[in-house]
Design a protein around this motif. Structure first.
Motif, PDB file in Angstrom:
ATOM      1  N   LYS A 131       9.301 -28.667  41.061  1.00  0.00           N
ATOM      2  CA  LYS A 131      10.422 -28.280  40.168  1.00  0.00           C
ATOM      3  C   LYS A 131      10.100 -26.991  39.423  1.00  0.00           C
ATOM      4  O   LYS A 131      10.926 -26.084  39.354  1.00  0.00           O
ATOM      5  CB  LYS A 131      10.669 -29.380  39.135  1.00  0.00           C
ATOM      6  N   LYS A 305       8.937 -43.481  39.070  1.00  0.00           N
ATOM      7  CA  LYS A 305      10.145 -43.041  38.343  1.00  0.00           C
ATOM      8  C   LYS A 305       9.952 -43.163  36.834  1.00  0.00           C
ATOM      9  O   LYS A 305      10.383 -42.294  36.075  1.00  0.00           O
ATOM     10  CB  LYS A 305      11.350 -43.897  38.765  1.00  0.00           C
ATOM     11  N   TRP A 308       7.904 -40.377  35.688  1.00  0.00           N
ATOM     12  CA  TRP A 308       8.692 -39.144  35.728  1.00  0.00           C
ATOM     13  C   TRP A 308       9.575 -39.028  34.480  1.00  0.00           C
ATOM     14  O   TRP A 308       9.721 -37.946  33.900  1.00  0.00           O
ATOM     15  CB  TRP A 308       9.535 -39.090  37.015  1.00  0.00           C
ATOM     16  N   GLU A 309      10.165 -40.165  34.089  1.00  0.00           N
ATOM     17  CA  GLU A 309      10.974 -40.190  32.855  1.00  0.00           C
ATOM     18  C   GLU A 309      10.120 -39.730  31.675  1.00  0.00           C
ATOM     19  O   GLU A 309      10.552 -38.922  30.856  1.00  0.00           O
ATOM     20  CB  GLU A 309      11.448 -41.625  32.562  1.00  0.00           C
ATOM     21  N   SER A 312       9.574 -36.059  31.824  1.00  0.00           N
ATOM     22  CA  SER A 312      10.786 -35.303  31.467  1.00  0.00           C
ATOM     23  C   SER A 312      10.975 -35.271  29.964  1.00  0.00           C
ATOM     24  O   SER A 312      11.594 -34.340  29.433  1.00  0.00           O
ATOM     25  CB  SER A 312      12.025 -35.928  32.117  1.00  0.00           C
ATOM     26  N   LYS A 313      10.487 -36.307  29.290  1.00  0.00           N
ATOM     27  CA  LYS A 313      10.587 -36.305  27.812  1.00  0.00           C
ATOM     28  C   LYS A 313       9.588 -35.311  27.225  1.00  0.00           C
ATOM     29  O   LYS A 313       9.874 -34.642  26.244  1.00  0.00           O
ATOM     30  CB  LYS A 313      10.314 -37.703  27.263  1.00  0.00           C
ATOM     31  N   PRO A 316      11.278 -30.875  28.726  1.00  0.00           N
ATOM     32  CA  PRO A 316      12.710 -30.963  29.066  1.00  0.00           C
ATOM     33  C   PRO A 316      13.094 -30.106  30.286  1.00  0.00           C
ATOM     34  O   PRO A 316      14.134 -30.347  30.901  1.00  0.00           O
ATOM     35  CB  PRO A 316      13.417 -30.454  27.809  1.00  0.00           C
ATOM     36  N   SER A 319      14.083 -32.220  33.281  1.00  0.00           N
ATOM     37  CA  SER A 319      15.232 -33.134  33.384  1.00  0.00           C
ATOM     38  C   SER A 319      16.474 -32.431  33.906  1.00  0.00           C
ATOM     39  O   SER A 319      16.497 -31.246  34.097  1.00  0.00           O
ATOM     40  CB  SER A 319      15.494 -33.827  32.061  1.00  0.00           C
TER      41      SER A 319
END
Ligand code: APR
Length: 319
Positions: A131, A305, A308-309, A312-313, A316, A319
């Motif tokens: 990403k 997953k 990954w959450e 992402s926190k 940012p 996300s």
């Protein structure tokens, strides 16, 4: 002329460089590390070993990303390894920041390279790298399945008193406590492992102990080393992936790759069997999992997953 750059010249990075040299997998190896002295010192030391062993590979150490230009393959081990009592997931915050810097350096200087990530927590780090860098997903893979399978094969070989080479085995899923060893797809000297269980050569309970020792394979080594984690087998596994790409071997290897509907999973990196050749990940093989295996695989995907959450926190941009 093939060039491999190693981002991170620590335990795994140094071992990678030495193996690439002795096996002459590439013509040039660049060791990059924020600690440039380590990169330069190891490059020089390994280069000196080439006069003893007679391999013809050029080594250099650097902390300048411009030196990785035109790399065919890049292997990332930059980051912190775990210490006793830590899980791979405990490395998330610190290694995520490092992977972001590495992604910027590679995107700018070697966007056409085949990139193999080894830094933990593996599945989330390789996904974050893809990403952050925007490199095509078929050229960004994670090393875990070969290592996990190598542990499973070794434990079976010790138990059954059979050479490791006689064992074919596969471990799928995330590179963590939920990874999925697959005894149903394992063969010993060409014979299904489950036939050996039926014949009483290994009990189901013993086999389950071996599955669990495989899942804990990394932690077992961390406990002994105290100051770091495994590096010989991770480096050997990374070199096998680099060779498959550089030599267009079209080899079936378990690797962490971007899933896009395969196995009913989308937009997640996780370990599955893939064909690696000159185009990177050329094919994702879909093996026919039974209900129990599917359940275990999905449980492992859920763990990836969830992490990954959490990533992402922290950042940012993910996300
Ligand atoms: N850029 C480049 N190199 C970095 C950076 C950075 N931003 N930050 C740290 N490094 C370097 C360190 O200086 C060190 O030399 O990464 C190297 C990591 O080496 P080790 O600490 O010896 O760790 P190693 O055992 O090689 O494991 C590296 O791979 O398997 C995973 O869990 C393991 O995440 C860990 C990684």
């Amino acid at each position: 002329m093939k060039k491999i750059s190693l981002i991170g010249a620590g335990q795994i990075g140094g071992t990678l460089a030495h193996l690439i040299g002795t096996k002459e997998v590439a013509d040039e190896v660049v060791l990059f590390d924020v600690a440039s002295g380590i990169a330069k010192g190891k490059a020089l030391d390994i280069a000196q070993s080439s006069s003893v062993d007679g391999f013809n590979v050029k080594f250099s150490g650097t902390d300048n990303y411009e030196d990785i230009k035109d790399s065919d393959v890049i292997i990332i081990t930059a980051g912190v390894p775990r210490k006793p009592g830590m899980s791979r997931d405990d490395l998330l915050g610190i290694n995520l920041k490092i992977i972001k810097q590495v992604a910027e350096g590679i995107k700018k200087n070697a966007p056409n390279a085949f990139v193999i990530c080894i830094t933990n927590p593996l599945d989330v780090m390789v996904m974050a790298f893809q990403k952050f860098s925007g490199l095509p997903a078929n050229k960004v893979v994670g090393m875990a399945g070969i290592l996990d399978s190598s542990r499973f094969k070794l434990f079976l070989s010790l138990e059954l008193n059979v050479p490791v080479k006689e064992i074919e085995a596969m471990v799928m899923g995330g590179h963590g406590d939920t990874m999925v060893p697959l005894p149903r797809f394992t063969k010993v000297s060409g014979k299904p492992l489950l036939d050996l269980v039926k014949e009483g050569k290994i009990s189901p309970e013993r086999l389950e102990e071996i599955n669990q020792r495989t899942r804990d394979g990394g932690a077992e080594i961390v406990k002994y080393l105290e100051k770091g984690s495994a590096f010989y087998a991770p480096a050997a596994s990374g070199v096998q992936m680099a060779e498959a790409y550089l030599k267009d071997e079209k080899k079936l290897l378990p690797c962490a790759v971007h899933l896009n509907g395969e196995y009913g999973v989308s937009n997640v990196y996780a370990g599955v069997p893939v064909i690696i050749g000159k185009d990177g990940v050329e094919k994702i093989e879909q093996i026919d999992l039974d209900e129990k295996e599917k359940k275990e695989f999905m449980h492992s995907i859920d763990a990836v997953k969830a992490l990954w959450e959490a990533a992402s926190k922290i950042d940012p941009d993910l996300s």
